[in-house]
Design an enzyme around this catalytic site. Structure first.
Site, PDB file in Angstrom:
ATOM      1  N   GLY A 134     -82.089 -65.911  25.860  1.00 52.16           N
ATOM      2  CA  GLY A 134     -81.963 -64.620  25.965  1.00 52.16           C
ATOM      3  C   GLY A 134     -82.446 -63.751  24.685  1.00 52.16           C
ATOM      4  N   LYS A 178     -71.429 -31.802  43.321  1.00 54.42           N
ATOM      5  CA  LYS A 178     -71.176 -33.188  43.814  1.00 54.42           C
ATOM      6  C   LYS A 178     -69.921 -33.597  42.150  1.00 54.42           C
ATOM      7  CE  LYS A 178     -73.480 -37.184  41.309  1.00 54.42           C
ATOM      8  NZ  LYS A 178     -74.661 -37.801  41.586  1.00 54.42           N
ATOM      9  N   ASP A 204     -83.510 -36.447  43.575  1.00 50.13           N
ATOM     10  CA  ASP A 204     -82.508 -36.164  42.612  1.00 50.13           C
ATOM     11  C   ASP A 204     -83.624 -37.283  41.515  1.00 50.13           C
ATOM     12  OD1 ASP A 204     -80.282 -36.058  41.685  1.00 50.13           O
ATOM     13  OD2 ASP A 204     -78.964 -37.378  42.774  1.00 50.13           O
TER      14      ASP A 204
HETATM   15  C1  R5P Z   1     -76.059 -38.344  38.631  1.00 52.52           C
HETATM   16  O1  R5P Z   1     -75.649 -37.595  38.253  1.00 52.52           O
HETATM   17  C2  R5P Z   1     -77.449 -38.185  38.343  1.00 52.52           C
HETATM   18  O2  R5P Z   1     -77.983 -37.271  38.890  1.00 52.52           O
HETATM   19  C3  R5P Z   1     -77.653 -38.582  40.420  1.00 52.52           C
HETATM   20  O3  R5P Z   1     -76.922 -38.214  41.388  1.00 52.52           O
HETATM   21  C4  R5P Z   1     -76.803 -40.549  39.874  1.00 52.52           C
HETATM   22  O4  R5P Z   1     -77.266 -41.442  39.380  1.00 52.52           O
HETATM   23  C5  R5P Z   1     -76.922 -41.597  41.547  1.00 52.52           C
HETATM   24  O5  R5P Z   1     -76.944 -42.675  41.829  1.00 52.52           O
HETATM   25  P1  R5P Z   1     -76.394 -43.440  42.712  1.00 52.52           P
HETATM   26  O6  R5P Z   1     -76.769 -43.367  43.745  1.00 52.52           O
HETATM   27  O7  R5P Z   1     -74.996 -44.436  42.098  1.00 52.52           O
HETATM   28  O8  R5P Z   1     -75.369 -42.168  43.651  1.00 52.52           O
END
Ligand code: R5P
Length: 303
Positions: free
Chosen positions: A43, A201, A228
């Site tokens: 690794g 969220k 996002d």
């Molecule tokens: C977290 O706050 C990021 O902005 C993304 O919303 C998050 O990392 C997405 O993660 P997942 O796809 O596991 O919900």
């Protein structure tokens, strides 16, 4: 033949960013310089420079997903070695900076991971860091203050929005799944028009479960795009898409900068009702329809 813009800059694509590193070099009119590398059976990573770096500005392009620990180690070995061989300035382009989500101690005793990453980069001799849509620019800037590294944060949002515009999302509503990412939706809406907003969220720091507060967006019959920074498990994106569909949105797309897409993410997002999924090439996947190479090259031209 394209003339190089810089005679004293060389671009070395790391093992995780051969394609993007090549594109960035191309944008600068340079030939990418190959790195000799391998991973031993136990690794451990091995790297060897194959070009002269003395007195050069050395740009190392290495994303850190998948397999963040190995990718970071390869980057540190390359940067440290370039320093040893007399590089004048070391610029690390880390298109997806892993560990950036752990930019605070959310629970007592936790590692402040992003700060440790900065310490490592500094110790390896890195002068400049270029990242793309880092998880939180505010937190990164606070951490950066403690280190002697110049940081540049590039956004893929105008590029992603431009792609979506060409796919029939001109005038669509731009949404982020949480308030902390609303600047992403805002940047995208400057290209798409159609306004922007966010859901809200919350993540339970012990279980990792998320809860989303959904408000009425008056989106019936309209098109919308959820933007996002990261899609990892796909849970956040799926919840946002589902909520838009439940409110009667006619067409919904999912867009992110960093497509980690861990097991089942695509299926989750499609099942929630996404008509289109698009990402940048900070992490190379089948969803990488947009390249950040030109945006990164613009920063490099200004160094
Ligand atoms: C977290 O706050 C990021 O902005 C993304 O919303 C998050 O990392 C997405 O993660 P997942 O796809 O596991 O919900």
């Amino acid at each position: 033949m394209v003339q190089p813009i810089f005679s004293c800059m060389i671009v070395i694509p790391g093992p995780a960013s051969i394609e993007l590193g090549g594109r960035i070099a191309g944008e600068l009119g340079l030939e990418p310089k190959p790195l000799d590398y391998r991973v031993f059976p136990d690794g451990e990573s091995y790297i060897r420079l194959t070009s002269q770096v003395a007195c050069e500005t050395v740009v190392i392009v290495q994303t850190t997903a998948p397999d963040p620990d190995t990718r970071l180690m390869q980057l540190l070995l390359t940067a440290g070695t370039a320093k040893d061989f007399g590089a004048k300035r070391i610029v690390c382009v880390i298109p997806y900076l892993s560990y950036a989500r752990q930019d605070k101690r959310f629970l007592e005793g936790e590692a402040l991971s992003l700060d440790v990453i900065f310490r490592l980069l500094e110790a390896a001799g890195v002068d400049d860091l270029v990242v793309v849509d880092v998880h939180s620019a505010v937190s990164m800037n606070a951490i950066k203050e403690r280190h002697d590294i110049c940081v540049h944060n590039v956004s893929a949002m105008p590029l992603l929005a431009g792609y979506l515009e060409r796919q029939g999302y001109d005038g669509a509503y731009s949404l982020s799944p949480d308030k902390g990412a609303v600047h992403l939706a805002e940047a995208a809406s400057k290209v798409l028009g159609g306004g922007y907003g966010s859901f809200d969220k919350f993540r339970n720091r012990k279980t990792g479960d998320i809860e989303m507060k959904v408000k009425d967006l008056n989106i019936k019959g309209e098109r919308a795009v959820v933007f996002d920074d990261i899609i990892s498990s796909g849970g956040t994106m799926a919840r946002a898409i589902e909520a838009l569909r439940a409110q009667g949105a006619a067409k919904v797309a999912a867009a992110c900068t960093h497509a980690l897409f861990m097991g089942g993410a695509e299926e989750k997002i499609r099942k929630a009702g996404a008509d289109l999924i698009v990402a940048s090439d900070t992490v190379e996947t089948p969803f990488s329809r947009v390249s950040v190479a030109s945006a990164v090259a613009e920063i490099l031209k200004g160094l």
